[in-house]
Design a protein around this motif. Structure first.
Motif, mmCIF file in Angstrom:
data_model
loop_
_atom_site.group_PDB
_atom_site.id
_atom_site.type_symbol
_atom_site.label_atom_id
_atom_site.label_comp_id
_atom_site.label_asym_id
_atom_site.label_seq_id
_atom_site.Cartn_x
_atom_site.Cartn_y
_atom_site.Cartn_z
ATOM 1 N N ASP A 312 36.703 3.829 -20.818
ATOM 2 C CA ASP A 312 36.207 4.668 -19.730
ATOM 3 C C ASP A 312 37.230 5.749 -19.363
ATOM 4 O O ASP A 312 36.863 6.864 -18.999
ATOM 5 C CB ASP A 312 35.839 3.819 -18.513
ATOM 6 N N ASN B 62 24.635 -0.243 -26.607
ATOM 7 C CA ASN B 62 24.549 0.350 -25.277
ATOM 8 C C ASN B 62 23.922 1.750 -25.312
ATOM 9 O O ASN B 62 24.343 2.608 -26.076
ATOM 10 C CB ASN B 62 25.973 0.423 -24.712
ATOM 11 N N ARG B 64 24.176 4.080 -23.358
ATOM 12 C CA ARG B 64 25.042 5.151 -22.845
ATOM 13 C C ARG B 64 25.513 6.069 -23.975
ATOM 14 O O ARG B 64 25.689 7.262 -23.781
ATOM 15 C CB ARG B 64 26.272 4.555 -22.171
ATOM 16 N N ASP B 128 25.866 9.771 -15.303
ATOM 17 C CA ASP B 128 25.720 9.575 -16.747
ATOM 18 C C ASP B 128 27.063 9.516 -17.466
ATOM 19 O O ASP B 128 27.135 9.107 -18.614
ATOM 20 C CB ASP B 128 24.878 10.711 -17.345
ATOM 21 N N TRP B 131 31.338 4.881 -16.982
ATOM 22 C CA TRP B 131 31.348 3.738 -17.889
ATOM 23 C C TRP B 131 31.651 2.504 -17.082
ATOM 24 O O TRP B 131 32.301 2.576 -16.047
ATOM 25 C CB TRP B 131 32.385 3.940 -18.998
#
Lengths: 344, 166
Positions: A312, B62, B64, B128, B131
């Motif tokens: 991330d 995923n 994403r 969007d 994470w």
């Protein structure tokens, strides 16, 4: 087209090919030597003097190892993956100007394979193709770790491509040409683009690290989480091709960075030395390679300095930091150019 | 540069592509020639840290990643439009023709980049780009030693003699 022309081009292509491969080979040795130096140990020193024959041994070993294609894998794509990876890595060096024109027996020999007028777009496009190699290989392995590595690689490299493209745009606003040869010629002497585009260079450099999957952006193959990432199932020469393409990518991206921002084969006082053009061309080429080696060392230095990002964090850096920054860089460059044109 | 010259330039690119293909074919062929091939069931099974592999890896992943690819596509297309602009912006010959050229093109591009930025802000606000972050969990162990004892231990400073021979 005359025969001599074709022979000359073919010789140049072969030469550049060989040089690229040799540099990629010795980068593997340099990586381990630098690692050894940073960690206060020797690194490989058994094969030949200073371990100089180590890359040859490694290469030989790749050939002699058994090739395993897992029963569950998609065989055609499994072979296609590393093939695409290495071919895209090799052809990206086609547009890099290695030096000024040489004059041999009355013939002008440019030290560049192809002077395309969209040179930088070509590099950009070929680099983008490289991700197919990783994606196909990782998916075809039919291994969960490989798949994760492949998916990560794909989304990482597309994310950083945007910031990379935007930083190139800011530089194009200054150079107003896409041809790499012309970009280098504009940076004659010490007028390097790094002085006018420092922020652009920082963004480009970060993205180049991400595109090469080098630490700290090596999430596609991070050993501690994914075993080997996208090449977990690969063995023998196919693994070698993946490794090789990574080092070629590192070499080519160093060359592109030097070409775009650090003056390519130019160096200060190049024209006040009073040497013959041929000698200057060769000297320029040597300087160019020295700059590239400095960048390759920088790549390795970073590897042993920074820890790997979390996923991330990596995406946040790409989308929320680099893209806004590169857009700001474009705006800044535009305003400065206009102000300079209008008032000075 | 005229089109014919560019065709030959791309011909050289093709030449280097052919060289690359030959190299790969040669290495794969050589590997096949001299490498041993003794496949067995265990060797050909998928690697899963020594456990029996469970099912196929061709499963859904995923969504994403798909989203990121979609957003990338939009940005990339917009970027392709900016490339030709960047080469004519601030060109001295065009500036000499009309001195309003520079400001005009700049404002035009600001509108364009503005729309791009609105897109980025929209995607950002929509979440969007978020994470799933790992939540660190402190392991709890039921022992009779009070937590302050550990804190005391952690604060202890040990002096290591420097310059010693390892």
């Amino acid at each position: 087209m005359e025969l001599a022309f074709i022979i000359e081009k073919f010789a140049l292509v072969i030469l550049i090919f060989v040089v690229t491969l040799v540099i990629a080979m010795y980068s593997t040795l340099a990586e381990r030597k630098v690692a050894g130096f940073m960690q206060d140990r020797y690194g490989p020193d058994r094969a030949g003097p200073f371990g100089m024959l180590q890359p040859l041994c490694d290469g030989g070993k790749f050939f002699f190892k058994e090739e395993i294609i897992p029963a569950g894998a998609h065989k055609a794509l499994f072979i296609l993956g590393p093939t695409i990876a290495i071919i895209t890595a090799c052809i990206s060096s086609a547009v890099i100007p290695w030096g000024r024109d040489l004059t041999i027996a009355g013939r002008v020999v440019p030290l560049q394979v192809a002077d395309i007028n969209v040179g930088i777009l070509y590099v950009f496009g070929v680099v983008a193709l490289g991700v197919y190699g990783i994606m196909l290989g990782g998916w075809a392995s039919n291994n969960k770790f490989s798949l994760m590595g492949a998916v990560r690689a794909a989304s990482q490299s597309i994310s950083y491509e945007i910031a990379m493209g935007l930083s190139i745009i800011a530089m194009l606003m200054v150079t107003q040409t896409l041809s790499l040869r012309e970009i280098v010629e504009q940076q004659a002497g010490f007028n390097w683009n790094i002085w006018v585009q420092p922020l652009g260079f920082l963004i480009f450099c970060t993205c180049a690290f991400a595109e090469c999957n080098r630490v700290p952006f090596d999430l596609p193959e991070c050993e501690t989480e994914l075993i080997g990432g996208y090449h977990t199932e690969y063995s023998s020469m196919k693994l070698g091709l993946y490794m090789f393409s990574e080092y070629i990518n590192m070499f080519v991206s160093s060359a592109v960075m030097v070409t775009l921002y650090f003056g390519g084969y130019n160096f200060p006082f190049i024209d006040s030395l009073g040497l013959s053009p041929n000698l200057l061309a060769i000297l320029g080429m040597v300087i160019f390679f020295l700059k590239i080696f400095a960048f390759i060392f920088f790549f390795m230095w970073i590897r042993w300095t920074l820890p790997r990002f979390r996923y991330d964090q990596l995406m946040n850096l790409g989308w929320k930091m680099l893209i806004p920054l590169s857009i700001a860089n474009i705006v800044l460059t535009g305003v400065i150019t206009i102000v300079k044109d209008t008032f000075f | 540069m005229d089109d014919v010259a560019q065709t030959t330039e791309f011909g050289k690119v093709l030449l280097i592509g052919i060289c690359g293909t030959l190299l790969v074919l040669f290495t794969l062929w050589l590997g096949k020639l001299i490498a041993p091939a003794k496949p067995s069931k265990e060797k050909l099974s998928t690697y899963e840290c020594g456990e029996e592999p469970q099912g196929t890896a061709w499963i859904q992943f995923n969504a994403r990643f798909y989203l990121i690819a979609l957003v990338f596509l939009l940005f990339d297309v917009e970027m392709v439009f900016i490339f030709p602009w960047a080469t004519v912006f601030g060109q001295p010959s065009l500036l000499a023709m009309d001195n309003r050229w520079g400001v005009f093109t700049l404002l035009e591009m600001f509108t364009f980049i503005g729309i791009l930025l609105i897109g980025l802000v929209y995607v950002w606000k929509n979440g969007d780009l978020e994470w799933i972050k790992p939540k660190p969990q402190k392991p709890t162990v039921s022992v009779n030693i009070p937590a302050s004892a550990y804190d005391k231990l952690n604060k202890e400073v040990h002096i290591v003699k420097s310059g010693g021979v390892l």
